[in-house]
Design an enzyme around this catalytic site. Structure first.
Site, PDB file in Angstrom:
ATOM      1  N   LYS A  38      36.835  48.140  64.863  1.00  0.00           N
ATOM      2  CA  LYS A  38      37.163  46.748  65.194  1.00  0.00           C
ATOM      3  C   LYS A  38      38.601  46.415  64.791  1.00  0.00           C
ATOM      4  CE  LYS A  38      37.385  42.490  65.894  1.00  0.00           C
ATOM      5  NZ  LYS A  38      36.603  41.321  65.885  1.00  0.00           N
ATOM      6  N   CYS A  71      42.381  36.556  64.805  1.00  0.00           N
ATOM      7  CA  CYS A  71      42.006  37.985  64.873  1.00  0.00           C
ATOM      8  C   CYS A  71      43.236  38.884  64.780  1.00  0.00           C
ATOM      9  CB  CYS A  71      41.267  38.255  66.164  1.00  0.00           C
ATOM     10  SG  CYS A  71      39.892  37.132  66.398  1.00  0.00           S
TER      11      CYS A  71
HETATM   12  N1  SAJ Z   1      49.476  37.665  73.257  1.00  0.00           N
HETATM   13  C1  SAJ Z   1      50.804  37.913  73.601  1.00  0.00           C
HETATM   14  N2  SAJ Z   1      51.064  38.794  74.614  1.00  0.00           N
HETATM   15  C2  SAJ Z   1      50.071  39.409  75.311  1.00  0.00           C
HETATM   16  C3  SAJ Z   1      48.726  39.161  74.960  1.00  0.00           C
HETATM   17  C4  SAJ Z   1      48.447  38.281  73.920  1.00  0.00           C
HETATM   18  O1  SAJ Z   1      51.740  37.373  72.996  1.00  0.00           O
HETATM   19  O2  SAJ Z   1      50.392  40.173  76.235  1.00  0.00           O
HETATM   20  C5  SAJ Z   1      49.173  36.749  72.150  1.00  0.00           C
HETATM   21  C6  SAJ Z   1      48.371  35.513  72.567  1.00  0.00           C
HETATM   22  O3  SAJ Z   1      49.213  34.519  73.113  1.00  0.00           O
HETATM   23  C7  SAJ Z   1      47.762  35.121  71.247  1.00  0.00           C
HETATM   24  C8  SAJ Z   1      47.477  36.468  70.581  1.00  0.00           C
HETATM   25  O4  SAJ Z   1      48.317  37.403  71.230  1.00  0.00           O
HETATM   26  O5  SAJ Z   1      48.673  34.374  70.455  1.00  0.00           O
HETATM   27  C9  SAJ Z   1      46.037  36.938  70.620  1.00  0.00           C
HETATM   28  O6  SAJ Z   1      45.464  36.667  71.886  1.00  0.00           O
HETATM   29  P1  SAJ Z   1      44.493  37.706  72.653  1.00  0.00           P
HETATM   30  O7  SAJ Z   1      44.063  37.078  73.918  1.00  0.00           O
HETATM   31  O8  SAJ Z   1      45.139  39.026  72.724  1.00  0.00           O
HETATM   32  O9  SAJ Z   1      43.254  37.924  71.660  1.00  0.00           O
HETATM   33  P2  SAJ Z   1      42.246  36.963  70.842  1.00  0.00           P
HETATM   34  O10 SAJ Z   1      42.791  36.821  69.448  1.00  0.00           O
HETATM   35  O11 SAJ Z   1      41.928  35.707  71.564  1.00  0.00           O
HETATM   36  O12 SAJ Z   1      40.925  37.894  70.817  1.00  0.00           O
HETATM   37  C10 SAJ Z   1      41.035  39.228  70.304  1.00  0.00           C
HETATM   38  C11 SAJ Z   1      40.402  40.205  71.307  1.00  0.00           C
HETATM   39  N3  SAJ Z   1      40.754  41.564  70.933  1.00  0.00           N
HETATM   40  C12 SAJ Z   1      41.300  42.436  71.818  1.00  0.00           C
HETATM   41  O13 SAJ Z   1      41.569  42.133  72.952  1.00  0.00           O
HETATM   42  C13 SAJ Z   1      41.549  43.826  71.311  1.00  0.00           C
HETATM   43  C14 SAJ Z   1      38.887  40.002  71.343  1.00  0.00           C
HETATM   44  O14 SAJ Z   1      38.269  40.994  72.152  1.00  0.00           O
HETATM   45  C15 SAJ Z   1      38.318  40.098  69.910  1.00  0.00           C
HETATM   46  O15 SAJ Z   1      36.902  39.905  69.911  1.00  0.00           O
HETATM   47  C16 SAJ Z   1      38.941  38.998  69.111  1.00  0.00           C
HETATM   48  O16 SAJ Z   1      40.361  39.264  69.054  1.00  0.00           O
HETATM   49  C17 SAJ Z   1      38.339  39.008  67.712  1.00  0.00           C
HETATM   50  O17 SAJ Z   1      37.435  38.177  67.462  1.00  0.00           O
HETATM   51  O18 SAJ Z   1      38.686  39.875  66.906  1.00  0.00           O
END
Ligand code: SAJ
Length: 409
Positions: free
Chosen positions: A208, A262
């Site tokens: 995870k 996360c």
């Molecule tokens: N972000 C970027 N650039 C990108 C993608 C995301 O800057 O290309 C930023 C987003 O704006 C945000 C952050 O990253 O600030 C996180 O967003 P996210 O959509 O990547 O993820 P979370 O935090 O909403 O959810 C993640 C997910 N993990 C993965 O995709 C590996 C989700 O599947 C997990 O269940 C969740 O964390 C968790 O609960 O751990």
């Protein structure tokens, strides 16, 4: 020892972002849920058939679960076949994991445990936490592995798609022994349509953390590129679009930094376990944590040409089209700019109705119209639909690539 009964009665400890949707989804599939929540207001809200978190369709499911009598929230646990720990695992100021809620939930449930019960830790946790849960159960009750099953099954749902992903995602289950892994797999097979992937507790824990670190490292790469490109006067969106045409390159999207509970937290749990070895993971965190400060510096430089500039920050939430402000870099930027005394600073966010501390809110049209500098921080769909002529006379700093098509045909 054999698996006890049919695992029909489930006691879920922690009715937050994971515990509540999981409870509602389980109730819809015929399980009976005894939810446990420390916050009495949350208990009252849920028992009235309402929700305290924003997640598509969750309110309907919770209301149906409560009305059918399959879900009820309480302050204390009760006897059940399965105990599911879904409490937060926040981070301390020194970047170590704070597992206090896990330990107290374990002690709470221990008083209700019987032989053959299954204890599941769903909270994101550093390696060895599940083994410690089993030890605490032994200390409190005398029941050891062999008497009860203890396993980790990390939640991996994406906010905004939780109800679908809680059922459809593949599920990693890792027991403290093989019997526990099997018992956990039997339980999840009852309601998960994705694959059940069996492993050890420690591997499940690290899997995870690694998933979120992988994403964090890749976003750090994109964020670093945006800073390098700014110095070289190269359009980072065009660059990434071109590089991504390579069949084996898939660069993520730069932004104001990385937020949420996360990605901004979990990589530190790996660094804590192996501080000397986890060098890329640590550096990625540092790059992403530094990005909001870089954005603020750049805005202050752009503001120098104005006597008393007014600055509109478009977006406050941690990612597009959610209302969640936890660890949000956009909110951090709005607050830092406001505190800098550079001029008048306000924020616009269709998902935020109450202004967070240190931030003034305005509507989109009014907020853009009155600004000298418009900072595009979060790619909400409502912003993408904004008429571009509103920005014609403005200094625009597009941090999230709001109007950029990243694909190159
Ligand atoms: N972000 C970027 N650039 C990108 C993608 C995301 O800057 O290309 C930023 C987003 O704006 C945000 C952050 O990253 O600030 C996180 O967003 P996210 O959509 O990547 O993820 P979370 O935090 O909403 O959810 C993640 C997910 N993990 C993965 O995709 C590996 C989700 O599947 C997990 O269940 C969740 O964390 C968790 O609960 O751990």
């Amino acid at each position: 020892m054999t698996v006890n009964g049919t695992f029909e009665r489930v006691c879920v400890l922690g009715l937050g972002y994971i515990g509540l949707p999981t409870s509602a989804a389980l109730a819809a599939r015929g399980f009976t849920i005894h939810g446990v929540e420390v916050n009495p207001e949350v208990v009252e809200t849920i028992n009235a058939g309402r929700t305290h978190i924003v997640e598509p369709e969750l309110d309907l499911l919770v209301r149906a679960a409560v009305e059918s009598g399959r879900l009820r929230a309480h302050a204390e646990p009760a006897q059940a076949d399965v105990f599911m720990i879904c409490v937060p695992t926040p981070i301390n100021d020194d970047k170590t994991a704070n597992l206090d809620y896990v330990w107290s939930a374990t002690r709470q449930l221990a008083g209700h445990l019987r032989k053959g019960n299954l204890v599941l830790l769903e909270s994101t946790s550093p390696a060895c936490t599940t083994e410690r849960v089993a030890e605490i159960i032994k200390e409190e009750t005398g029941l050891s592995t062999g008497d009860v099953f203890v396993a980790h099954a990390p939640e991996r749902v994406l906010p905004g798609r939780i109800l679908r992903e809680v059922i459809e995602n593949d599920r990693i289950v890792g027991g403290v022994d093989e019997a526990s892994t099997e018992a956990a797999a039997t339980f999840y097979e009852k309601f998960v349509s994705g694959r059940i992937l069996r492993t050890t507790a420690r591997t499940a824990e690290l899997a995870k953390l690694v998933e979120n670190s992988f994403r964090d490292v890749n976003i750090a790469f994109a964020n670093e590129l945006s800073i390098v490109c700014d110095q070289l006067e190269i359009d980072v969106w065009e660059l990434i679009g071109l590089a991504n045409r390579h069949p084996r390159v898939d660069i993520l999207t730069p932004g104001p930094g990385v937020g949420g509970h996360c990605l901004a937290v979990d990589p530190w749990f790996i660094v804590e376990l192996a501080p000397e070895k986890a060098r890329v993971i640590r550096t990625a965190r540092e790059v992403n944590e530094a990005k909001p400060h870089w954005v603020v510096d750049r805005v202050l430089r752009k503001a120098e040409r104005f006597k008393s500039p007014s600055i509109a920050c478009l977006g406050l939430s941690y990612k597009p089209d959610v209302d969640d402000l936890r660890e949000s870099p956009a909110l951090e930027i709005a607050r830092m700019l406001g505190a800098s005394g550079v001029g008048e600073v306000w924020a616009v966010d269709p998902f935020v109705s109450e202004a967070p501390e240190g931030v003034t809110l305005r509507s989109l049209e009014e907020g853009v119209d009155a600004a000298d500098i418009v900072l595009l921080l979060v790619g909400h769909r409502a912003f993408q639909r904004m008429p571009k002529q509103w920005l014609r006379e403005k200094v625009v700093f597009d941090v999230c690539g709001l109007f950029r098509n990243h694909e190159v045909d």
